[in-house]
Design a protein around this motif. Structure first.
Motif, PDB file in Angstrom:
ATOM      1  N   SER A   1       1.707   6.841  -6.702  1.00  0.00           N
ATOM      2  CA  SER A   1       0.624   7.725  -7.127  1.00  0.00           C
ATOM      3  C   SER A   1       0.947   9.188  -6.838  1.00  0.00           C
ATOM      4  O   SER A   1       0.678  10.065  -7.663  1.00  0.00           O
ATOM      5  CB  SER A   1      -0.674   7.338  -6.426  1.00  0.00           C
ATOM      6  OG  SER A   1      -0.966   5.999  -6.683  1.00  0.00           O
ATOM      7  N   VAL A   2       1.511   9.455  -5.675  1.00  0.00           N
ATOM      8  CA  VAL A   2       1.871  10.828  -5.316  1.00  0.00           C
ATOM      9  C   VAL A   2       2.939  11.361  -6.270  1.00  0.00           C
ATOM     10  O   VAL A   2       2.852  12.507  -6.737  1.00  0.00           O
ATOM     11  CB  VAL A   2       2.347  10.898  -3.843  1.00  0.00           C
ATOM     12  CG1 VAL A   2       2.967  12.250  -3.531  1.00  0.00           C
ATOM     13  CG2 VAL A   2       1.194  10.610  -2.903  1.00  0.00           C
ATOM     14  N   ILE A   3       3.916  10.537  -6.593  1.00  0.00           N
ATOM     15  CA  ILE A   3       4.960  10.958  -7.532  1.00  0.00           C
ATOM     16  C   ILE A   3       4.345  11.258  -8.902  1.00  0.00           C
ATOM     17  O   ILE A   3       4.706  12.250  -9.544  1.00  0.00           O
ATOM     18  CB  ILE A   3       6.073   9.902  -7.628  1.00  0.00           C
ATOM     19  CG1 ILE A   3       6.855   9.860  -6.312  1.00  0.00           C
ATOM     20  CG2 ILE A   3       7.008  10.187  -8.797  1.00  0.00           C
ATOM     21  CD1 ILE A   3       7.805   8.686  -6.181  1.00  0.00           C
TER      22      ILE A   3
ATOM     23  N   TYR B   1       0.836  -1.201   0.000  1.00  0.00           N
ATOM     24  CA  TYR B   1       0.000   0.000   0.000  1.00  0.00           C
ATOM     25  C   TYR B   1       0.873   1.255   0.000  1.00  0.00           C
ATOM     26  O   TYR B   1       0.620   2.182  -0.772  1.00  0.00           O
ATOM     27  CB  TYR B   1      -0.936   0.009   1.217  1.00  0.00           C
ATOM     28  CG  TYR B   1      -1.646   1.324   1.351  1.00  0.00           C
ATOM     29  CD1 TYR B   1      -2.762   1.624   0.562  1.00  0.00           C
ATOM     30  CD2 TYR B   1      -1.194   2.291   2.234  1.00  0.00           C
ATOM     31  CE1 TYR B   1      -3.401   2.835   0.655  1.00  0.00           C
ATOM     32  CE2 TYR B   1      -1.835   3.517   2.333  1.00  0.00           C
ATOM     33  CZ  TYR B   1      -2.931   3.777   1.543  1.00  0.00           C
ATOM     34  OH  TYR B   1      -3.564   4.984   1.639  1.00  0.00           O
ATOM     35  N   SER B   2       1.892   1.282   0.830  1.00  0.00           N
ATOM     36  CA  SER B   2       2.777   2.443   0.899  1.00  0.00           C
ATOM     37  C   SER B   2       3.473   2.692  -0.433  1.00  0.00           C
ATOM     38  O   SER B   2       3.580   3.835  -0.888  1.00  0.00           O
ATOM     39  CB  SER B   2       3.825   2.264   1.993  1.00  0.00           C
ATOM     40  OG  SER B   2       3.221   2.225   3.253  1.00  0.00           O
ATOM     41  N   LEU B   3       3.934   1.634  -1.048  1.00  0.00           N
ATOM     42  CA  LEU B   3       4.613   1.757  -2.335  1.00  0.00           C
ATOM     43  C   LEU B   3       3.648   2.263  -3.408  1.00  0.00           C
ATOM     44  O   LEU B   3       3.981   3.154  -4.198  1.00  0.00           O
ATOM     45  CB  LEU B   3       5.197   0.403  -2.744  1.00  0.00           C
ATOM     46  CG  LEU B   3       6.079   0.378  -3.970  1.00  0.00           C
ATOM     47  CD1 LEU B   3       7.288   1.290  -3.784  1.00  0.00           C
ATOM     48  CD2 LEU B   3       6.548  -1.047  -4.227  1.00  0.00           C
ATOM     49  N   ARG B   4       2.454   1.727  -3.408  1.00  0.00           N
ATOM     50  CA  ARG B   4       1.422   2.138  -4.371  1.00  0.00           C
ATOM     51  C   ARG B   4       1.048   3.605  -4.174  1.00  0.00           C
ATOM     52  O   ARG B   4       0.926   4.370  -5.131  1.00  0.00           O
ATOM     53  CB  ARG B   4       0.214   1.226  -4.176  1.00  0.00           C
ATOM     54  CG  ARG B   4      -0.959   1.483  -5.053  1.00  0.00           C
ATOM     55  CD  ARG B   4      -2.042   0.455  -4.687  1.00  0.00           C
ATOM     56  NE  ARG B   4      -3.318   0.780  -5.234  1.00  0.00           N
ATOM     57  CZ  ARG B   4      -3.797   0.280  -6.360  1.00  0.00           C
ATOM     58  NH1 ARG B   4      -3.068  -0.563  -7.056  1.00  0.00           N
ATOM     59  NH2 ARG B   4      -4.986   0.619  -6.791  1.00  0.00           N
ATOM     60  N   HIS B   5       0.892   4.012  -2.915  1.00  0.00           N
ATOM     61  CA  HIS B   5       0.532   5.400  -2.601  1.00  0.00           C
ATOM     62  C   HIS B   5       1.665   6.348  -3.010  1.00  0.00           C
ATOM     63  O   HIS B   5       1.424   7.391  -3.614  1.00  0.00           O
ATOM     64  CB  HIS B   5       0.231   5.526  -1.101  1.00  0.00           C
ATOM     65  CG  HIS B   5      -0.292   6.862  -0.716  1.00  0.00           C
ATOM     66  ND1 HIS B   5      -1.583   7.250  -0.983  1.00  0.00           N
ATOM     67  CD2 HIS B   5       0.292   7.908  -0.088  1.00  0.00           C
ATOM     68  CE1 HIS B   5      -1.768   8.472  -0.535  1.00  0.00           C
ATOM     69  NE2 HIS B   5      -0.644   8.893   0.013  1.00  0.00           N
TER      70      HIS B   5
END
Length: 89
Positions: free
Chosen positions: A32-34, A25-29
């Motif tokens: 997305s932010v990048i 989840y952290s990696l996915r988030h």
């Protein structure tokens, strides 16, 4: 009532899975932010993440979008200030 100790295989499997899910989840988030900070369209991000609707993506990442709107407005004001100062010279 079943009691699961910290040493049981069920507990350890659940613990490992939840740690993995948090990392994923952290990696996915972060990804997305990048993408948002690189000025990608929210619709592009929605499709990339596989969200069923644009609204889901917008709800999750609206706090990032607001920060980007503020940065965009600051760039606009800076540019407008340069235009105004060149006209007065």
């Amino acid at each position: 009532m079943m009691v699961i100790s910290c040493q049981s295989p069920v507990y350890l499997t659940h613990f490992k899975a939840s740690r993995y899910n948090k990392f994923t989840y952290s990696l996915r988030h972060t990804h997305s932010v990048i993408l948002l900070e690189a000025e990608n369209d929210m619709k592009f991000i929605q499709e990339r993440l596989g969200h069923e609707s644009y609204q889901i993506t917008a709800d999750i990442y609206s706090h990032i979008s607001k920060r980007l709107d503020q940065k965009s407005m600051e760039r606009y004001e800076t540019r407008l200030g340069k235009i105004n100062s060149s006209k007065s010279n």
